[in-house]
Write an enzyme that holds these catalytic residues in place. Sequence first.
Site, PDB file in Angstrom:
ATOM      1  CE  LYS A  10      -4.006  -2.389   1.948  1.00 43.34           C
ATOM      2  NZ  LYS A  10      -5.050  -2.434   3.129  1.00 43.34           N
ATOM      3  CE1 TYR A  50      -9.156  -3.006  -0.587  1.00 39.55           C
ATOM      4  CE2 TYR A  50      -8.336  -1.312  -1.755  1.00 39.55           C
ATOM      5  CZ  TYR A  50      -8.268  -2.283  -0.997  1.00 39.55           C
ATOM      6  OH  TYR A  50      -7.076  -2.653  -0.217  1.00 39.55           O
ATOM      7  CG  PHE A  58     -13.828   0.771   5.910  1.00 41.79           C
ATOM      8  CD1 PHE A  58     -13.165   0.481   4.580  1.00 41.79           C
ATOM      9  CD2 PHE A  58     -14.660   0.104   6.715  1.00 41.79           C
ATOM     10  CE1 PHE A  58     -13.225  -0.927   4.417  1.00 41.79           C
ATOM     11  CE2 PHE A  58     -14.643  -1.268   6.540  1.00 41.79           C
ATOM     12  CZ  PHE A  58     -14.058  -1.879   5.220  1.00 41.79           C
ATOM     13  NE  ARG A  86      -6.724 -12.306   4.623  1.00 40.74           N
ATOM     14  CZ  ARG A  86      -7.334 -11.272   4.524  1.00 40.74           C
ATOM     15  NH1 ARG A  86      -7.497 -10.532   3.324  1.00 40.74           N
ATOM     16  NH2 ARG A  86      -8.108 -10.882   5.624  1.00 40.74           N
ATOM     17  CB  THR A  92      -7.839  -6.166   9.020  1.00 33.71           C
ATOM     18  OG1 THR A  92      -8.139  -7.437   8.408  1.00 33.71           O
ATOM     19  CG2 THR A  92      -8.165  -4.798   8.522  1.00 33.71           C
ATOM     20  NE  ARG A 103      -3.001  -5.925   6.818  1.00 28.41           N
ATOM     21  CZ  ARG A 103      -4.058  -6.715   6.342  1.00 28.41           C
ATOM     22  NH1 ARG A 103      -4.681  -7.430   7.002  1.00 28.41           N
ATOM     23  NH2 ARG A 103      -4.640  -6.100   5.270  1.00 28.41           N
ATOM     24  CG  ASN A 113      -3.846  -2.582   6.743  1.00 30.43           C
ATOM     25  OD1 ASN A 113      -3.988  -2.233   5.478  1.00 30.43           O
ATOM     26  ND2 ASN A 113      -5.160  -3.244   7.105  1.00 30.43           N
ATOM     27  CG  HIS A 116      -5.388  -6.440  -0.901  1.00 33.49           C
ATOM     28  ND1 HIS A 116      -6.615  -6.213  -0.112  1.00 33.49           N
ATOM     29  CD2 HIS A 116      -5.304  -7.222  -1.826  1.00 33.49           C
ATOM     30  CE1 HIS A 116      -7.250  -7.074  -0.831  1.00 33.49           C
ATOM     31  NE2 HIS A 116      -6.682  -7.720  -1.927  1.00 33.49           N
ATOM     32  CD  GLU A 127      -8.597  -9.190  -4.416  1.00 34.23           C
ATOM     33  OE1 GLU A 127      -9.562  -8.920  -3.549  1.00 34.23           O
ATOM     34  OE2 GLU A 127      -7.501  -9.505  -4.008  1.00 34.23           O
TER      35      GLU A 127
HETATM   36  O1  CDP Z   1      -7.465  -5.894   4.068  1.00 37.87           O
HETATM   37  P1  CDP Z   1      -8.267  -7.316   4.929  1.00 37.87           P
HETATM   38  O2  CDP Z   1      -8.912  -8.262   4.029  1.00 37.87           O
HETATM   39  O3  CDP Z   1      -7.544  -7.477   5.957  1.00 37.87           O
HETATM   40  O4  CDP Z   1      -9.494  -6.251   5.665  1.00 37.87           O
HETATM   41  P2  CDP Z   1     -10.908  -5.562   4.886  1.00 37.87           P
HETATM   42  O5  CDP Z   1     -11.950  -5.888   6.088  1.00 37.87           O
HETATM   43  O6  CDP Z   1     -11.141  -6.411   3.517  1.00 37.87           O
HETATM   44  O7  CDP Z   1     -10.657  -4.209   4.694  1.00 37.87           O
HETATM   45  C1  CDP Z   1      -9.852  -3.727   3.353  1.00 37.87           C
HETATM   46  C2  CDP Z   1      -8.976  -2.453   3.878  1.00 37.87           C
HETATM   47  O8  CDP Z   1      -9.931  -1.496   4.421  1.00 37.87           O
HETATM   48  C3  CDP Z   1      -8.440  -2.856   5.229  1.00 37.87           C
HETATM   49  O9  CDP Z   1      -7.214  -3.410   4.796  1.00 37.87           O
HETATM   50  C4  CDP Z   1      -7.977  -1.478   5.437  1.00 37.87           C
HETATM   51  O10 CDP Z   1      -6.837  -0.958   4.922  1.00 37.87           O
HETATM   52  C5  CDP Z   1      -9.096  -0.740   5.317  1.00 37.87           C
HETATM   53  N1  CDP Z   1     -10.144  -0.609   6.633  1.00 37.87           N
HETATM   54  C6  CDP Z   1     -10.356   0.501   7.070  1.00 37.87           C
HETATM   55  O11 CDP Z   1      -9.828   1.638   6.659  1.00 37.87           O
HETATM   56  N2  CDP Z   1     -11.235   0.917   8.215  1.00 37.87           N
HETATM   57  C7  CDP Z   1     -11.979  -0.597   8.735  1.00 37.87           C
HETATM   58  N3  CDP Z   1     -12.571  -0.318   9.861  1.00 37.87           N
HETATM   59  C8  CDP Z   1     -11.638  -1.613   8.234  1.00 37.87           C
HETATM   60  C9  CDP Z   1     -10.813  -1.786   7.065  1.00 37.87           C
HETATM   61 MG    MG Z   2     -10.228  -7.955   2.525  1.00 42.14          MG
END
Ligand code: CDP
Ligand code: MG
Length: 142
Positions: A10, A50, A58, A86, A92, A103, A113, A116, A127
């Site tokens: 990122k 996304y 968010f 993962r 996350t 992370r 974080n 991705h 993706e």
């Molecule tokens: O990336 P990951 O699959 O672990 O998490 P996600 O639930 O798919 O969310 C995608 C991305 O959104 C996260 O990696 C964060 O960068 C962002 N995010 C955020 O800014 N605030 C949140 N409450 C949850 C996710």
């Molecule tokens: Mg995700």
Amino acid sequence: MIERTLAIIKPRAVARNIIGDILKMMEENNLKIVALKMIHMDRKVAAGFYYVHKDKPFFTSLIKFMTSGAVIVAVLEGKDAITRYRKLMGSTNPDKADEGTIRKKYAESLQANAVHGSDSPESAEYEISYFFNATELRPYHY
Ligand code: CDP
Ligand code: MG
């Protein structure tokens, strides 16, 4: 099963000069980098990537962040690559990420974080094809 998964380094991690450190963690975990490039997403590209999060609170902030600078997109290949990557990424929320994860080591916040990773075979397929075409995805020669 040999799988492929989509990884993104990122914007903040790219800006901090830690691309090499993060790629090294992937390689050390037996994830083969089979495609790799640097891009700078515009809002449309990031929103398409996304789209599953389009109704989340968010979403707008996430798109703003992901378009704030260059990112590295990469395809990682290996045995059970989707779940293994993962696990290597960690939770996350970096406050909940285990020691030794990308992370835990490099995230600055829940949003920034560091990385991705695809969360399922279906999302990996979507993706990977979102960023890489057929000629960029030829079989890797070990
Ligand atoms: O990336 P990951 O699959 O672990 O998490 P996600 O639930 O798919 O969310 C995608 C991305 O959104 C996260 O990696 C964060 O960068 C962002 N995010 C955020 O800014 N605030 C949140 N409450 C949850 C996710
Ligand atoms: Mg995700």
